[in-house]
Write a protein that holds these residues in place. Structure first.
Motif, mmCIF file in Angstrom:
data_model
loop_
_atom_site.group_PDB
_atom_site.id
_atom_site.type_symbol
_atom_site.label_atom_id
_atom_site.label_comp_id
_atom_site.label_asym_id
_atom_site.label_seq_id
_atom_site.Cartn_x
_atom_site.Cartn_y
_atom_site.Cartn_z
ATOM 1 N N GLU A 6 0.829 -1.201 0.000
ATOM 2 C CA GLU A 6 0.000 0.000 0.000
ATOM 3 C C GLU A 6 0.864 1.253 0.000
ATOM 4 O O GLU A 6 1.989 1.249 0.529
ATOM 5 C CB GLU A 6 -0.908 0.043 1.249
ATOM 6 N N GLY A 8 0.378 5.941 -0.422
ATOM 7 C CA GLY A 8 -0.507 7.074 -0.638
ATOM 8 C C GLY A 8 -1.068 7.707 0.619
ATOM 9 O O GLY A 8 -1.761 8.726 0.544
ATOM 10 N N ARG A 19 -5.521 9.635 -2.239
ATOM 11 C CA ARG A 19 -5.748 8.433 -3.031
ATOM 12 C C ARG A 19 -4.739 7.378 -2.594
ATOM 13 O O ARG A 19 -3.522 7.581 -2.694
ATOM 14 C CB ARG A 19 -5.615 8.681 -4.535
ATOM 15 N N SER A 21 -3.094 3.558 -2.953
ATOM 16 C CA SER A 21 -2.827 2.552 -3.965
ATOM 17 C C SER A 21 -2.401 1.255 -3.297
ATOM 18 O O SER A 21 -1.758 1.273 -2.244
ATOM 19 C CB SER A 21 -1.713 3.005 -4.914
ATOM 20 N N TRP A 36 -10.358 -2.821 0.827
ATOM 21 C CA TRP A 36 -9.621 -1.885 1.665
ATOM 22 C C TRP A 36 -10.218 -1.968 3.077
ATOM 23 O O TRP A 36 -11.428 -1.886 3.238
ATOM 24 C CB TRP A 36 -9.737 -0.459 1.147
ATOM 25 N N ARG A 71 -10.048 -0.461 -9.676
ATOM 26 C CA ARG A 71 -8.923 -1.345 -9.947
ATOM 27 C C ARG A 71 -8.419 -1.093 -11.351
ATOM 28 O O ARG A 71 -9.197 -0.743 -12.238
ATOM 29 C CB ARG A 71 -9.314 -2.811 -9.757
ATOM 30 N N THR A 77 -3.240 -3.231 -9.778
ATOM 31 C CA THR A 77 -3.320 -2.300 -8.651
ATOM 32 C C THR A 77 -4.777 -1.932 -8.373
ATOM 33 O O THR A 77 -5.573 -1.827 -9.313
ATOM 34 C CB THR A 77 -2.531 -1.016 -8.965
ATOM 35 N N TYR A 79 -7.191 0.943 -6.042
ATOM 36 C CA TYR A 79 -7.095 2.288 -5.497
ATOM 37 C C TYR A 79 -8.263 2.552 -4.556
ATOM 38 O O TYR A 79 -9.310 1.916 -4.647
ATOM 39 C CB TYR A 79 -7.130 3.323 -6.623
ATOM 40 N N GLU A 81 -9.969 6.153 -3.587
ATOM 41 C CA GLU A 81 -10.046 7.598 -3.643
ATOM 42 C C GLU A 81 -10.897 8.046 -2.461
ATOM 43 O O GLU A 81 -12.043 7.606 -2.312
ATOM 44 C CB GLU A 81 -10.695 8.033 -4.955
#
Length: 112
Positions: A6, A8, A19, A21, A36, A71, A77, A79, A81
């Motif tokens: 991870e 960000g 954001r 990642s 997440w 994704r 990866t 994400y 946001e």
């Protein structure tokens, strides 16, 4: 063996955005429903958002309308946001393939 990294996280003011990642190595991320999770001090780890291989998403009520999970299969990866951040979003955020494998986490701190 799959591994997640991870990045960000950081310190952001109330109402700000970040954001996150989660980059996967060792396996194809599109095979998994990815999530997440976050853990605040003194609290249990909770699922914040998830995305299936088909793209179906889930959000815990407290982040609906503020967070978006996505994704990029080409980059392997996912994400997260995060907008309109609140102090209660302060936590260590982890990505996982349903609890089988975890990343090391990234700290998000929202200052008031």
């Amino acid at each position: 063996q799959v591994q997640f990294v991870e990045s960000g996280g950081g310190l952001v003011q109330f109402g700000g955005s970040l954001r996150l990642s989660c980059a996967a190595t060792g396996s194809i991320i599109s095979r998994y429903t990815m999530g997440w999770y976050r853990q605040a001090p003194g609290k249990q780890r909770e699922l914040v958002a998830s995305i299936s291989g088909a793209g179906a998403t889930y959000y815990v009520d407290s982040v609906k309308g503020r967070f978006t999970i996505s994704r990029d299969n080409a980059k392997n990866t996912i994400y997260l946001e995060m907008n309109s951040l609140k102090s209660e979003d302060t936590a260590i955020y982890y990505c996982s393939n349903g609890g089988f494998k975890w990343g090391q986490g990234t700290q998000v701190t929202v200052s008031s």
